[in-house]
Design a protein around this motif. Sequence first.
Motif, PDB file in Angstrom:
ATOM      1  N   MET A  13       0.837  -1.203   0.000  1.00 31.90           N
ATOM      2  CA  MET A  13       0.000   0.000   0.000  1.00 31.90           C
ATOM      3  C   MET A  13       0.874   1.256   0.000  1.00 31.90           C
ATOM      4  O   MET A  13       0.622   2.201  -0.754  1.00 31.90           O
ATOM      5  N   GLN A  14       1.906   1.265   0.816  1.00 33.65           N
ATOM      6  CA  GLN A  14       2.826   2.406   0.863  1.00 33.65           C
ATOM      7  C   GLN A  14       3.532   2.583  -0.477  1.00 33.65           C
ATOM      8  O   GLN A  14       3.686   3.696  -0.975  1.00 33.65           O
ATOM      9  N   ARG A  15       3.937   1.483  -1.082  1.00 33.24           N
ATOM     10  CA  ARG A  15       4.618   1.545  -2.379  1.00 33.24           C
ATOM     11  C   ARG A  15       3.701   2.157  -3.434  1.00 33.24           C
ATOM     12  O   ARG A  15       4.114   3.021  -4.204  1.00 33.24           O
ATOM     13  N   ARG A  16       2.456   1.734  -3.457  1.00 32.39           N
ATOM     14  CA  ARG A  16       1.502   2.270  -4.441  1.00 32.39           C
ATOM     15  C   ARG A  16       1.221   3.749  -4.199  1.00 32.39           C
ATOM     16  O   ARG A  16       1.126   4.535  -5.151  1.00 32.39           O
ATOM     17  N   MET A  17       1.084   4.156  -2.939  1.00 33.53           N
ATOM     18  CA  MET A  17       0.859   5.573  -2.643  1.00 33.53           C
ATOM     19  C   MET A  17       2.040   6.418  -3.107  1.00 33.53           C
ATOM     20  O   MET A  17       1.860   7.494  -3.680  1.00 33.53           O
ATOM     21  N   THR A  18       3.236   5.913  -2.884  1.00 33.97           N
ATOM     22  CA  THR A  18       4.441   6.635  -3.305  1.00 33.97           C
ATOM     23  C   THR A  18       4.515   6.718  -4.825  1.00 33.97           C
ATOM     24  O   THR A  18       4.860   7.771  -5.380  1.00 33.97           O
ATOM     25  N   ARG A  19       4.189   5.638  -5.523  1.00 37.05           N
ATOM     26  CA  ARG A  19       4.207   5.645  -6.989  1.00 37.05           C
ATOM     27  C   ARG A  19       3.203   6.651  -7.540  1.00 37.05           C
ATOM     28  O   ARG A  19       3.491   7.364  -8.499  1.00 37.05           O
ATOM     29  N   ILE A  20       2.017   6.728  -6.948  1.00 38.96           N
ATOM     30  CA  ILE A  20       1.016   7.703  -7.387  1.00 38.96           C
ATOM     31  C   ILE A  20       1.564   9.111  -7.208  1.00 38.96           C
ATOM     32  O   ILE A  20       1.484   9.947  -8.108  1.00 38.96           O
ATOM     33  N   ARG A  21       2.132   9.383  -6.037  1.00 35.15           N
ATOM     34  CA  ARG A  21       2.657  10.727  -5.764  1.00 35.15           C
ATOM     35  C   ARG A  21       3.737  11.102  -6.769  1.00 35.15           C
ATOM     36  O   ARG A  21       3.729  12.188  -7.338  1.00 35.15           O
ATOM     37  N   ARG A  22       4.679  10.200  -6.996  1.00 37.51           N
ATOM     38  CA  ARG A  22       5.782  10.488  -7.930  1.00 37.51           C
ATOM     39  C   ARG A  22       5.275  10.681  -9.354  1.00 37.51           C
ATOM     40  O   ARG A  22       5.729  11.569 -10.068  1.00 37.51           O
ATOM     41  N   PHE A  23       4.326   9.852  -9.780  1.00 37.62           N
ATOM     42  CA  PHE A  23       3.753   9.987 -11.115  1.00 37.62           C
ATOM     43  C   PHE A  23       3.109  11.359 -11.288  1.00 37.62           C
ATOM     44  O   PHE A  23       3.343  12.051 -12.282  1.00 37.62           O
ATOM     45  N   GLU A  24       2.319  11.762 -10.325  1.00 33.15           N
ATOM     46  CA  GLU A  24       1.601  13.021 -10.446  1.00 33.15           C
ATOM     47  C   GLU A  24       2.525  14.227 -10.318  1.00 33.15           C
ATOM     48  O   GLU A  24       2.319  15.229 -10.992  1.00 33.15           O
TER      49      GLU A  24
END
Length: 82
Positions: A13-24
């Motif tokens: 879950m943390q990995r996915r949240m971080t990926r979303i943040r970096r993408f955006e």
Amino acid sequence: MRTDIPTSTLLEMQRRMTRIRRFEERAAKMVKRGLIPGAVHTSIGQEAQVVGACMALDDDDYMTGNHRSHGHPIGKGSSSAR
């Protein structure tokens, strides 16, 4: 509060949240530099609700977004191009 969530799930879950943040963040920079025409409406600060909702879905469940939904596919577990 639920306390029986495996550590591996919490880390994902943390990995996915971080990926979303970096993408955006990257998409917003690209718009600012004129590399993407138009506007990008990010969901920065809302990554947890995206991931929480998407992690509750099964692999074969459908989802759709209509606004600020760049992170939904990432939240569901899709890979992003680099």
